[in-house]
Design an enzyme around this catalytic site. Sequence first.
Site, mmCIF file in Angstrom:
data_model
loop_
_atom_site.group_PDB
_atom_site.id
_atom_site.type_symbol
_atom_site.label_atom_id
_atom_site.label_comp_id
_atom_site.label_asym_id
_atom_site.label_seq_id
_atom_site.Cartn_x
_atom_site.Cartn_y
_atom_site.Cartn_z
ATOM 1 N N GLU A 120 0.852 -1.203 0.000
ATOM 2 C CA GLU A 120 0.000 0.000 0.000
ATOM 3 C C GLU A 120 0.880 1.243 0.000
ATOM 4 O O GLU A 120 1.992 1.201 0.511
ATOM 5 C CB GLU A 120 -0.833 0.062 1.295
ATOM 6 C CG GLU A 120 -1.697 -1.125 1.531
ATOM 7 C CD GLU A 120 -2.244 -1.155 2.963
ATOM 8 O OE1 GLU A 120 -2.315 -0.104 3.617
ATOM 9 O OE2 GLU A 120 -2.583 -2.256 3.417
ATOM 10 N N LYS A 122 2.277 4.630 1.350
ATOM 11 C CA LYS A 122 2.399 5.187 2.697
ATOM 12 C C LYS A 122 2.089 6.680 2.620
ATOM 13 O O LYS A 122 2.895 7.480 2.148
ATOM 14 C CB LYS A 122 3.809 4.952 3.244
ATOM 15 C CG LYS A 122 3.955 5.384 4.694
ATOM 16 C CD LYS A 122 5.295 4.932 5.239
ATOM 17 C CE LYS A 122 5.442 5.189 6.724
ATOM 18 N NZ LYS A 122 5.100 6.506 7.181
ATOM 19 N N ASP A 124 1.623 10.401 3.496
ATOM 20 C CA ASP A 124 2.348 11.273 4.419
ATOM 21 C C ASP A 124 1.376 12.267 5.045
ATOM 22 O O ASP A 124 1.281 13.416 4.650
ATOM 23 C CB ASP A 124 3.448 12.009 3.646
ATOM 24 C CG ASP A 124 4.461 12.632 4.578
ATOM 25 O OD1 ASP A 124 4.379 12.376 5.793
ATOM 26 O OD2 ASP A 124 5.332 13.358 4.089
ATOM 27 N N TYR A 234 -7.127 2.361 6.434
ATOM 28 C CA TYR A 234 -6.361 1.174 6.043
ATOM 29 C C TYR A 234 -6.122 0.168 7.164
ATOM 30 O O TYR A 234 -5.425 -0.819 6.961
ATOM 31 C CB TYR A 234 -5.020 1.589 5.442
ATOM 32 C CG TYR A 234 -4.252 2.587 6.300
ATOM 33 C CD1 TYR A 234 -3.767 2.232 7.563
ATOM 34 C CD2 TYR A 234 -4.034 3.890 5.868
ATOM 35 C CE1 TYR A 234 -3.094 3.141 8.361
ATOM 36 C CE2 TYR A 234 -3.353 4.808 6.656
ATOM 37 C CZ TYR A 234 -2.892 4.416 7.908
ATOM 38 O OH TYR A 234 -2.238 5.324 8.698
ATOM 39 N N LYS A 322 10.832 3.091 2.867
ATOM 40 C CA LYS A 322 10.897 4.553 2.721
ATOM 41 C C LYS A 322 11.625 4.951 1.444
ATOM 42 O O LYS A 322 12.728 4.469 1.191
ATOM 43 C CB LYS A 322 11.643 5.155 3.915
ATOM 44 C CG LYS A 322 10.861 5.127 5.226
ATOM 45 C CD LYS A 322 9.753 6.152 5.188
ATOM 46 C CE LYS A 322 9.181 6.487 6.531
ATOM 47 N NZ LYS A 322 9.998 7.242 7.417
ATOM 48 N N CYS A 416 8.169 49.377 -3.900
ATOM 49 C CA CYS A 416 7.779 48.287 -4.794
ATOM 50 C C CYS A 416 8.755 48.211 -5.979
ATOM 51 O O CYS A 416 8.989 49.228 -6.648
ATOM 52 C CB CYS A 416 6.362 48.522 -5.297
ATOM 53 S SG CYS A 416 5.887 47.348 -6.566
ATOM 54 N N CYS A 419 6.647 49.402 -9.235
ATOM 55 C CA CYS A 419 6.106 50.745 -9.468
ATOM 56 C C CYS A 419 6.707 51.818 -8.573
ATOM 57 O O CYS A 419 6.385 52.995 -8.721
ATOM 58 C CB CYS A 419 4.590 50.734 -9.318
ATOM 59 S SG CYS A 419 4.063 50.424 -7.632
ATOM 60 N N CYS A 434 2.278 46.025 -1.712
ATOM 61 C CA CYS A 434 2.213 47.233 -2.529
ATOM 62 C C CYS A 434 0.731 47.553 -2.695
ATOM 63 O O CYS A 434 -0.036 46.706 -3.140
ATOM 64 C CB CYS A 434 2.850 46.990 -3.908
ATOM 65 S SG CYS A 434 2.486 48.312 -5.081
ATOM 66 N N CYS A 439 -0.254 49.299 -10.080
ATOM 67 C CA CYS A 439 1.115 48.742 -10.138
ATOM 68 C C CYS A 439 1.199 47.775 -11.323
ATOM 69 O O CYS A 439 0.423 46.815 -11.408
ATOM 70 C CB CYS A 439 1.423 48.022 -8.830
ATOM 71 S SG CYS A 439 2.913 47.012 -8.912
HETATM 72 S S1 IVH Z 1 -0.424 0.622 8.783
HETATM 73 C C1 IVH Z 1 0.618 -1.055 13.101
HETATM 74 N N1 IVH Z 1 -0.722 1.614 6.389
HETATM 75 O O1 IVH Z 1 2.695 5.424 8.705
HETATM 76 C C2 IVH Z 1 0.809 0.107 12.211
HETATM 77 N N2 IVH Z 1 0.275 2.996 8.054
HETATM 78 O O2 IVH Z 1 5.256 5.003 10.024
HETATM 79 C C3 IVH Z 1 -0.375 0.338 11.348
HETATM 80 N N3 IVH Z 1 0.789 5.272 7.288
HETATM 81 O O3 IVH Z 1 1.521 5.652 12.008
HETATM 82 C C4 IVH Z 1 -0.093 1.345 10.300
HETATM 83 N N4 IVH Z 1 0.056 5.025 5.239
HETATM 84 O O4 IVH Z 1 0.309 7.039 10.198
HETATM 85 C C5 IVH Z 1 -0.273 1.831 7.643
HETATM 86 N N5 IVH Z 1 -1.122 2.386 4.230
HETATM 87 C C6 IVH Z 1 -0.676 2.603 5.471
HETATM 88 C C7 IVH Z 1 -0.127 3.840 5.872
HETATM 89 C C8 IVH Z 1 0.343 4.002 7.173
HETATM 90 C C9 IVH Z 1 0.591 5.859 6.110
HETATM 91 C C10 IVH Z 1 1.403 5.929 8.467
HETATM 92 C C11 IVH Z 1 0.649 5.741 9.755
HETATM 93 C C12 IVH Z 1 1.630 5.128 10.711
HETATM 94 C C13 IVH Z 1 2.939 5.506 10.087
HETATM 95 C C14 IVH Z 1 4.036 4.553 10.503
#
Ligand code: IVH
Length: 676
Positions: A120, A122, A124, A234, A322, A416, A419, A434, A439
Amino acid sequence: MSYQELNSAAVRVEELTTLINDANQKYYEQDSPTISDISYDSALKELQQLERQYPELVAVDSPTHRVGTNAKTTFDSLQHRVPMLSLDNAFGDTELLEWDAKLRRRLEVDGEYSIEYMAELKIDGLSINLTYIDGRLSTASTRGNGTSGEDVTPNIRTIHSIPLKLNDAHTPVPTLIEVRGEIFLTHSEFSRINEANQDLGLSTFANPRNAAAGSIRQKDPTITASRRLEAFLYAVGETSETRFKTQSSLFETYEAWGLRTNPNRRLCSTLVDVLEFIHEWHTRKEQLHYDIDGVVVKVNSFALQDQLGYVSRSPRWAIAYKYPAQQVRTKINDITVQVGMTGAITPVAELQEVAVGGVKVSRATLHNSDEIRRKDIRSGDTVIIQRAGEVIPEVVEVVVSARTGIETVFVMPSICPSCGTVLTRPEGESVTRCVNSRCPEKVRQRFQHFVGRNAMDIEALGGKRIDLLLEAGLIVDVSGLYTLTMDQLLTIDRMGDKLAGNILSAIEKSRTTPLNRFLYALAIRHVGEHTAEVLAEHFGSVNSIRNSSATDLANVNEVGPVIAQSVYDFFSDAQNIELVDRLNSQIHIIEPDTKTVSDIFAGKTLVFTGSLNIYKRDEAEAIVKRNGGKASGSVSKKTDYVVAGENAGSKLTKAQELGVPVITEEEFQQMVLGDY
Ligand code: IVH
């Protein structure tokens, strides 16, 4: 007062200023408070007191001037039923392979045996725990320390992608479930919030994640509501009867309940598939309209997950792969300033060109002079820059060790650059401006905005072409576009029949335009795309907006007093009125479909408050209007009904005080359906 007294006051003012600014930075930009609320408040009070006593010590950029500095908030704490853990990281393919090998050893399976993985994205953002009881959203909290988080329920209720009630039509819902996921902001919404903050003289957020965190931790849910937060769900915490067998079935069930999941996931039967997914998204992530910082790989089977268990604060059955951060080192050749369409002066770092995540970057925004001072950015500095998706790159930090001593400190110009008008910085704001409405740079920016894709969408005039028309003196204001002729265009150097024809036909096409786009195109301060839609939908015509008082405008849901005043001021200015009249005579504005379908609410004013379960608020208000009534944002003696949803607050109290009839959302629905 003695010199000594003043001197020691000055030292204390300096100390307090640094303390408060640091705390603000940690709190707003990094969302990690460093001092307690009590110490913060007492520092701010002491500074205010000293400033009253010694007005000569008040700095233009004193933190006491900044709106929102004392808007620090605390929330009640909520215990998670099942702790919210974090994930172990894998940096690179080798570490992922090692993780897979470790799992196999633990499960005592050999190389041939396939463990199914769910890969999945991740996201941010900010993790969230939603507790649904009997299918209804009961509480929502942040992750906090993993055991308990902050109760942000009223704020979470404003997020459209989080259902207040789970859909049990096809799949039964458990008595209790903790649904977990991520709250985030899209790049465009992040930019919109920052632009609006900048306009208001508030500090801007460093990245979408911080902006999402800041938006959730608002004491006033209407502020959260005005920021379009989104969610992907998720994971699961505590559940009563439902037992998921796999992560893939969890997703299917969530979708059936109406919970939003991220479609960009893959059930992989081998680790090779997982790596393929990871590498594919490393490049594709640029196309997403939100930030991701890696891929989460989970063992798909919950039985295997149970078998693997946890080590310290992370599960053994999942890992976060990561991606390397898109940060690079470069040099600031110069710091220049840019004039925006509202006159805001933004300092910009002119960089030695570098590629960040495959995109060439030669400029980075420095936001405002406070930001430059805070990060101590100087012309000639070596800096680390970062690009998050489509967002304009920004300077993360200065590589202080690379300084040679010839770097120069930035000084905001006093006039400015376009102008020559003396710039102003209103008290309490961090933006220098300004104010000259003629301008040239402001005019140019307004033209660029007017022809932009989300405004009048005259693509053929984008970029440098508008400059050519302006330089040739063919247009003075945007209404002039609609009276341009072929002959006039052909007077421009290197303009052929074909290009001129294209320009004219693009202008012609924009002659018919929906009201919301037209309003947005006018570049009224604080009126972004969303506000333009709200105003168009509510008032239905330019005239109706123009004839409204600031109070009428402020009564519209999602239009606060600052926006209302700005719209009112715009339509009170003779020059603007003339421009709108000229445009009106040239173009055809399509008004939103506000045809009345019945007169159920004829002559009636309704106010909605609290969270609604059956309708979305916009939808409920549109229903009132379509049926002859008016939807208002505030309760007065003239209000006919207050429709109170869950957790209704001050508006409900006011209705009760004024004796205004209060009805439930169900009763409102019955009125609409004619059964009341
Ligand atoms: S599973 C037991 N799935 O990443 C942990 N986390 O670095 C369950 N995050 O605290 C988390 N996308 O805030 C999971 N598809 C995803 C995610 C995800 C983002 C974040 C989440 C977690 C952090 C861990």
